[in-house]
Each structure stands twice: as C-alpha cells, then as structure tokens.
Design an enzyme around this catalytic site. Structure first.
Site, PDB file in Angstrom:
ATOM      1  N   ASP A 220       0.839  -1.194   0.000  1.00 46.19           N
ATOM      2  CA  ASP A 220       0.000   0.000   0.000  1.00 46.19           C
ATOM      3  C   ASP A 220       0.877   1.249   0.000  1.00 46.19           C
ATOM      4  O   ASP A 220       1.937   1.290   0.628  1.00 46.19           O
ATOM      5  CB  ASP A 220      -0.884  -0.018   1.256  1.00 46.19           C
ATOM      6  CG  ASP A 220      -1.766   1.202   1.375  1.00 46.19           C
ATOM      7  OD1 ASP A 220      -2.702   1.327   0.572  1.00 46.19           O
ATOM      8  OD2 ASP A 220      -1.495   2.052   2.254  1.00 46.19           O
ATOM      9  N   GLU A 246       1.392  -0.351  -5.035  1.00 52.26           N
ATOM     10  CA  GLU A 246       0.433   0.708  -5.357  1.00 52.26           C
ATOM     11  C   GLU A 246       1.189   1.997  -5.676  1.00 52.26           C
ATOM     12  O   GLU A 246       1.656   2.698  -4.786  1.00 52.26           O
ATOM     13  CB  GLU A 246      -0.529   0.957  -4.192  1.00 52.26           C
ATOM     14  CG  GLU A 246      -1.590   1.984  -4.547  1.00 52.26           C
ATOM     15  CD  GLU A 246      -2.296   2.556  -3.332  1.00 52.26           C
ATOM     16  OE1 GLU A 246      -3.401   3.093  -3.516  1.00 52.26           O
ATOM     17  OE2 GLU A 246      -1.745   2.506  -2.221  1.00 52.26           O
TER      18      GLU A 246
END
Length: 487
Positions: A220, A246
C-alpha cells in the site's frame, strides 16, 4: 494521486481498559532470496475480498473461489489498527500484531490453511509506509497503546519523517519528489524507511506473515516509499513471494510507476480509468491496441482492475458495482484481453465514502452474506464465468479482431476462446463470427453456467471452419471457450 480523506476530526479513539503488549519480531538478514515479480500457477486471477473477515474468506475459498478457478485472494490489512467504523481505519496501523476487526491470529492462520486447501493463494494488503494519523493518544483494536509518533515496543519519534513542509508536514506538492516520499499522506505518521531499524521492523512483520503461509503482498502507498527502500525490505524476506505495488500514475510527476518494476508488479491505474471512459462515452473499437501501446507499463509487470477500494470512491470515469451491467461487461473484457494480471473487486454497498463494511456496534466486521450488504461482484455470473475463460486462454494471442468502427467488438484468443461485446443501443443480429475454435458446441458463459459437460444457458455451435452465428442484445456479450465445450 494517492490520497485518503484526512482522519483529523473524523475518528474518536476509544480507550480500552486492558493493554495488550505488541509482539516483537526479528527481521532476517539481507541474504534471503529476492521477491518474485510474477504470479505463479495456471490460475492467476485475483479476487480482492475487500474488508471480509477471515472466517468468511476461508469459507469463500472453499465454496466458490477455488471451485470457480480463482488463483489468488487479496485480503485487507491484518495488523492491529485504530478503532472506528470507517473503512480507512484498517489503513492506520498501531502495531504489527495480527489482530484486527476482521479476526485474530488463529482465525487468520485457519483462513490461510483453508484457502491453500482449496488451491487459492493469499495476498496481503501490507501497510508499511506509515502508522496512524491520530493526534490523540489511545489504544488500538487489540489494546496496543500509541500516540501519533510513538508505538509501544516498535517505533518512536525518531523513526518517522518530519519533513518541515506546509505547516503540518502533509504532502501538498505532487511535483516535488521530496514531499511525496518524506512528508505525510493526510497526517499519517510517515515511516523513515531509509532507516535500517525501520526496514528491519517492517521486514519482521512481513516475515511473520510469511511464517503463516502468506503467498504475496500488495504494498500500500508504495509511491510514498522510494523504490530502493522497498527493494531493501524485500531483500530481508525469508522467501520469494509475489509483490504488487500501489503506485498511482500522475502525468508529469517526478515519481512514476516504472521506477518500481524491478521490485515486482505495479498497479496500472490508468487501465481502469481509461476503460471506464471508453465503456461510458467512447468507442470500444479503440480497444484494438489497448495496453502497452497506450503508454502503460509492460504487460508482465502490470496488475489491472476495473476499480479498487480507493478508485470506486472517486467517481468520474471509474466503473463500479453501481454501474451493474456495464461494469460486468468491462470486467468481461478485462478477463478476456491479454494485458496485465487482473484483479476482480468484491465490495460492499456504501452510500458515503467513509462508510466501513457491515459491522457490529464495536466495529467488528460481520460475516459476509452475499447480496445482502455485500455486493460480491466476484460471484456475478458474467465475472465468475469469465475467470474460467481467462484460465482457458492464458498465454494465447489475440486473433480475428473485428469491430464496427463504433461500439461492437469481437476477438478470439488463439484457438481457445472468443468474445464479442455489443455496447450499442441496439441488438446486433444475423452476424457470423470467425473463431479459431475447433468445431463443436460451446456454452455461452456470459448467459449460462457450464457444469458437468452441460450448459444452463444458450449453446453456440462452431462449424469446421471456426465460424458461428450469434445474436447479441444491446449492451450485452457472448463468450465461448475451450473449457466449456458441451457434451
């Protein structure tokens, strides 16, 4: 750009009477093997069961994901987090203890075992860029004490970036690499990932998950971590795993997705936005070159999706479950087209962008009941059956492309499958399509399930030349593949 709504003023931290000590993990040195950069096995479609609890994921692996050909399940962050009902509390860690509103460590381990038993591998959404964004000290879900820059037995003030920008250390200027990777994402305490101590703590958390059998990590907010720092953390892992990062593309920005491909796969955010725009207002005929020719990441490094938990709350061109049939058609195209590794979103109904999953009064995530609060897009007939299509055509080229110059397209995948999509406002009738499939009778998996050699929907007959006829209603499709040959 990667932004989440600022938690300031939104979350009341509930103080627990009991205190649970934070588990300390020891990181492994840099002699461990590098992380794998690709998915493995013959089944590569990922189902993202966003915010499902561990018991529900385990049941879904056994009852649906495994039997229907999904190869991986991505689950939400498992570590202890701040308290609250909003979805984003799971992205505000307070420790690396495997206990959250989705379940405890034993339930997590049971889930991993159940999914592996069903032939489904586990990808964890790993929050390693930051800790919480709370200004008020309190206790996390499992009782771990914390304040904004102090986490018991893990991190203290010196382990975070304090960039000295904008009066509050928040990122404002996405044209400035320093701010993107050294300031705070909406007040979230930004870890100093250049520190060997911090890298060791993060690697210790990931290695603990690997000891429980995890098969991969979605990193993330990777855009906010230098790619070299991620590589250094990966080097401390105990074994090779799948990695997807990400990194949201921003035109002209100094931090670009291509910087991260050496660490593993990278989310290609342009894919879902462009595909949504084309299905909403463009022409499907434009899709004949969709992928790298559009300036995207290399196909073997790209993870693609129609929507994810962030983009489905952003509106605009993004298609979501709220678009119903159009969303299903876009997913059908994604699962049939040979670009990137596809992730299918599976979410819950929400009426405001902060709304968390169906939960009890203290925030514990309820067991999933599909189509009752939970949307379960991965179970939609079109999407679920196109997973089988994807598995059947894997590794084959696009053949026999056809388009009408507007919103009907058709193409084959080698001699293994054929899809036609009609996004016109009228039915296309009386047309014949040229596939490379062997002669035979095939289940139209858009409209029927294939089980035991028979089809619950229409059956398409392919002649010895590979031709077949099909009428395609407005905003509909027909799909056949070698794995669904009737009789």
């Amino acid at each position: 750009m990667h932004r989440r709504r600022s938690p300031s003023g939104l979350l009341t931290v509930l103080v627990l009477a009991a205190f649970a000590a934070v588990t300390v993990f020891t990181a492994v040195g840099p002699t461990a093997p590098p992380a794998a950069a690709s998915l493995t096995g013959s089944k590569k479609v990922i189902a993202d069961l966003f915010e499902w609890n561990w018991n529900s994921v385990a049941n879904e692996c056994q009852s649906f994901l495994g039997p229907r050909g999904y190869g991986y399940v991505q689950v939400s962050p498992p570590q202890e987090h701040v308290r609250g009902q909003q979805w984003w509390v799971a992205y505000q860690p307070v420790s690396y203890r495997i206990e959250s509103r989705k379940g405890n460590r034993a339930e997590f381990q049971s889930m991993v075992n159940a999914c592996h038993g069903a032939g489904v591998k586990i990808i964890i959404d790993a929050v390693i860029n930051h800790m919480s964004g709370q200004e008020t000290a309190g206790f996390g879900w499992a009782g771990g004490s914390y304040s904004h820059y102090s986490y018991t037995n893990i991190y203290q003030y010196q382990d975070f970036h304090h960039c000295g920008r904008n009066g509050n250390d928040d990122i404002v200027n996405y044209q400035d690499r320093y701010e993107i990777q050294n300031c705070e994402l909406v007040n979230l305490a930004d870890l100093a990932t250049e520190s060997e101590y911090v890298r060791g703590r993060i690697a210790g958390y990931l290695n603990d998950l690997l000891s429980l059998g995890v098969d991969g990590f979605r990193i993330d907010a990777a855009k906010h971590i230098p790619s070299t720092d991620i590589a250094a953390i990966e080097a401390k892992l105990t074994r090779s795993v799948y990695i997807v990062q990400e990194v949201i593309y921003g035109a002209g920005e100094p931090v670009q997705p291509g910087e991260y491909v050496g660490n593993g796969d990278v989310h290609e955010f342009r894919y879902g936005r462009d595909l949504g725009r084309i299905f909403r207002t463009g022409k499907l005929s434009y899709l004949s070159s969709f992928g790298e020719a559009w300036g995207y990441l290399p196909s073997d490094k790209a993870n693609v999706f129609i929507d994810n938990h962030d983009t489905q709350r952003q509106g605009g061109d993004i298609l979501t479950y709220k678009d119903n049939g159009l969303y299903a058609l876009a997913n059908a195209f994604m699962l049939a087209w040979p670009y990137g590794s596809p992730t299918v979103m599976s979410s819950y109904d929400f009426s405001n962008n902060d709304q968390g999953p169906p939960s009890d009064n203290i925030g514990r995530t309820l067991d999933t009941t599909c189509f009752s609060g939970w949307r379960c897009e991965h179970r939609w007939q079109v999407i679920a059956n196109m997973v089988g299509f994807h598995n059947a055509v894997d590794g084959t080229p696009v053949v026999n492309w056809y388009d009408n110059g507007n919103n009907q397209i058709a193409f084959g995948r080698g001699s293994a499958g054929y899809l036609t999509i009609n996004n016109e406002g009228y039915a296309v009738t009386g047309r014949r399509y040229h596939s490379n499939l062997p002669a035979g009778r095939y289940c139209d998996v858009i409209h029927g399930d294939f089980t035991g050699g028979s089809c619950t929907g229409p059956v398409i007959t392919v002649d010895t030349g590979g031709w077949f006829g099909a009428d395609v209603p407005a905003h509909d499709a027909v799909a056949i593949h070698a794995g669904a040959k009737v009789g």
